[in-house]
Design an enzyme around this catalytic site. Structure first.
Site, PDB file in Angstrom:
ATOM      1  CB  ILE A  42      -0.952  -0.014   1.224  1.00  0.00           C
ATOM      2  CG1 ILE A  42      -2.110   0.963   1.014  1.00  0.00           C
ATOM      3  CG2 ILE A  42      -0.181   0.274   2.516  1.00  0.00           C
ATOM      4  CD1 ILE A  42      -3.241   0.775   2.014  1.00  0.00           C
ATOM      5  CE  LYS A  43       3.751   2.144   5.013  1.00  0.00           C
ATOM      6  NZ  LYS A  43       3.409   3.247   5.921  1.00  0.00           N
ATOM      7  CG  ASP A  44       3.808   0.597  -4.497  1.00  0.00           C
ATOM      8  OD1 ASP A  44       4.821   0.582  -3.796  1.00  0.00           O
ATOM      9  OD2 ASP A  44       3.523  -0.312  -5.301  1.00  0.00           O
TER      10      ASP A  44
END
Length: 451
Positions: A42-44
Site C-alpha cells: 500500500i505504500k506505493d
C-alpha cells in the site's frame, strides 16, 4: 491500451471477501488487498504522492537524491518512482527488518543503510536520526519523512478512501487498519467519515508501541515502549500524520498472534500477505463481539508475504520464538527420557551389531568412526545379507555398511522428519546443543503423532 510507465498501475486494488478465516465473525469481512500494487504494498500510493508534492513545491529537483527512513515498503514505492523519474535513492532501515526487504530495495537500485532497532528516535544511531542527517548533508537531496509528511495521508484520502467507498457501494460500516505512520488510517478515515460519520475506524497496534496509550490518554509514555518483532506498524513516537479524532478505537495484538494469523490467511484464503495483514485481522477478531450480521468490515492487507519468507513463513524462525506449536525432533528426544544412542564402529563384527539390536530391541544402528557418522546398519538389510551368506556374522561392520542416515537440525518439525524416513532411510539423526547425536525412527514419529 498500454500504460506509459509502472507508476500508472498504482491503486485500484481489489476488495476480496474472506470466507474461511473470518467465518466466526458475525459480519461481512472484506480485505483491501494492496499487495496488488506494483511494489507489492500500500505504500506505493503515498510514496508516489510524496514525490509528486515535493516536485510541485520545488523541493525535489532533477537528478536529486531521495532519502527516507523505511521498514522497506515505502522505500520500494519511492524506488519505483525514482526509477521512472530519474532520481537516486538512499534508504535507512532497522536491523529487525527482513533480509528480503533489504535485498529488494537494493535490486531496484537503492543504497540501503541498516541501523540498530532498540534505540530511541532521538538517538543519533536511530534510523530516524540517520535519515534526517543525510538529508541535511547530501546536496540536492530531500528527506521524505513519511511520518510527518502530510502528503502521506493525502494519498489515502484521494485514493484508498474513495476506492473502498465505491467498491462497497457505500455499505462499509467498519474500517480496520494497522497503525504505523498514521497516513493510511488517517487519510482513509477522513474520506470515509466525510461520506458517513457513523463508520467506525479501528486502529490495530502492537504491544511495545506507545500509540494505543496516547490515543486513550493523550500522554506520550515512553514506559510503554519496548522491543517488538512485528514489522510495519507500531511507533515509539506520534507522527504528525495522525488525526486521532477520526479513529474510534485502538486495540493491541501480540507478535505471535499477528504472525500466526498471517499464516492462516495464506492457507485458508490463498492470500499470501505480510505480517501487518495478520495483525490487522487479529485485531478485528479481538473486537468482533460488537459486530452484527449487517455490518460490512474492510481490513487493509498492506503488503505481500514474499517480504517475510525468512520470518513469518519460515517454520524454524517461528519455532525459535515460540510462535509455532509443532512437535520437533527435540520434543521426541526429550519425551523419551534421556535414552542413550546405541552405535557401532566400523571395525566391530556383524555378530556384535546383531546382539545390540536384540538387546535393545532396535532395528537401526548408526555407524560412527571417531565420533563422525559414516554409515548405518538396519535389521532388514542385515537379515538379507546374513541369510545369503551366514559367514558374514564374523565379518566387520564396514563390509556390510549401508548409507548414512540424514542429519537434520535439532528443532526440525516432526512432519518434516516423516518425509525423510522411507525404505532407503530407516531413521534420521540430529545433534543436540552439546553436539551429541540422537536418533528418530518411523516408530518414534508414529508415536509422537498419535499422542
Amino acid at each position: 491500451m498500454w500504460l506509459n510507465n509502472i507508476l500508472e498501475t498504482i491503486g485500484n486494488t481489489p476488495l476480496i471477501k474472506l470466507n474461511k478465516v473470518a467465518k466466526d465473525i458475525p459480519a461481512t469481512v472484506l480485505a483491501k488487498v494492496d499487495y496488488f500494487n506494483p511494489g507489492n504494498s500500500i505504500k506505493d500510493r503515498m510514496a508516489l504522492k510524496m514525490v509528486e508534492v515535493a516536485e510541485k513545491e520545488g523541493k525535489l529537483k532533477p537528478g536529486g537524491t531521495i532519502i527516507e527512513g523505511t521498514s522497506g515498503n515505502t522505500g520500494m514505492g519511492l524506488a519505483l518512482a525514482a526509477c521512472v523519474k530519474g532520481y537516486k535513492c538512499i534508504f535507512v532501515t532497522t536491523d529487525k527488518q527482513s533480509k528480503e526487504k533489504v535485498d529488494i530495495l537494493k535490486a531496484v537500485g537503492a543504497e540501503v543503510i541498516v541501523c540498530p532497532t532498540n534505540v530511541m528516535p532521538e538517538d543519533p544511531r536511530s534510523y530516524y536520526s540517520v535519515a534526517k542527517r543525510l538529508g541535511q548533508e547530501i546536496p540536492n537531496s530531500m528527506y521524505m519523512n513519511q511520518y510527518d509528511n502530510l502528503a502521506n495521508r493525502q494519498a489515502h484520502y484521494e485514493t484508498t478512501g474513495p476506492e473502498i467507498w465505491e467498491q462497497t457501494e457505500g455499505k462499509i460500516t467498519h474500517f480496520v487498519c494497522t497503525a504505523g505512520t498514521g497516513g493510511t488510517i488517517t487519510g482513509t478515515a477522513m474520506y470515509l467519515k466525510e461520506k458517513n460519520p457513523n463508520i467506525k475506524v479501528w486502529a490495530v497496534d502492537v504491544y511495545g508501541s506507545l500509540l494505543t496509550k496516547y490515543f486513550k490518554t493523550g500522554e506520550i509514555d515512553m514506559n510503554e515502549v519496548h522491543p517488538y518483532i512485528s514489522e510495519g506498524f507500531g511507533e515509539d513516537f506520534v507522527p504528525q500524520n495522525y488525526d486521532m479524532s477520526v479513529i474510534d478505537e485502538f486495540v493491541q495484538v501480540t507478535d505471535k498472534d499477528g504472525a500466526v494469523m498471517a499464516r492462516r490467511i495464506a492457507k485458508e484464503e490463498g492470500l499470501f500477505c505480510g505480517y501487518s495483514a495478520g495483525s490487522c485481522l487479529q485485531g478485528l477478531m479481538q473486537l468482533k463481539a460488537t459486530l452484527t450480521k449487517d455490518d460490512v468490515v474492510v481490513c487493509v492487507f498492506h503488503d505481500h508475504g514474499s517480504r517475510y519468507v525468512g520470518k513469518v513463513y519460515n517454520d524454524q524462525w517461528m519455532m525459535e520464538r515460540g510462535f509455532l506449536d509443532v512437535k520437533t525432533f527435540k520434543d521426541i528426544v526429550n519425551g523419551r527420557g534421556g535414552q542413550k544412542l546405541i552405535t557401532v564402529a566400523p571395525d566391530h563384527t556383524v555378530a556384535a551389531a546383531v546382539e545390540l539390536m536384540k538387546k535393545y530391541d532396535i532395528e537401526q544402528i548408526p555407524v560412527l568412526k571417531d565420533g563422525e557418522l559414516i554409515g548405518s546398519l538396519s535389521e532388514g538389510g542385515l537379515f538379507q545379507k546374513i541369510f545369503s551368506n551366514p559367514e558374514l556374522k564374523d565379518a566387520s561392520v564396514s563390509s556390510v555398511l549401508e548409507h548414512a542416515y540424514p542429519v537434520v537440525d535439532f528443532l526440525t518439525p516432526v512432519e518434516k522428519i516423516g518425509t525423510l524416513i522411507n525404505k532407503e532411510n530407516g531413521a534420521v539423526l540430529a545433534k543436540d546443543e552439546k553436539g551429541d547425536y540422537h536418533i528418530i525412527t518411523k516408530y518414534d514419529v508414529i508415536q509422537s503423532l498419535t499422542k
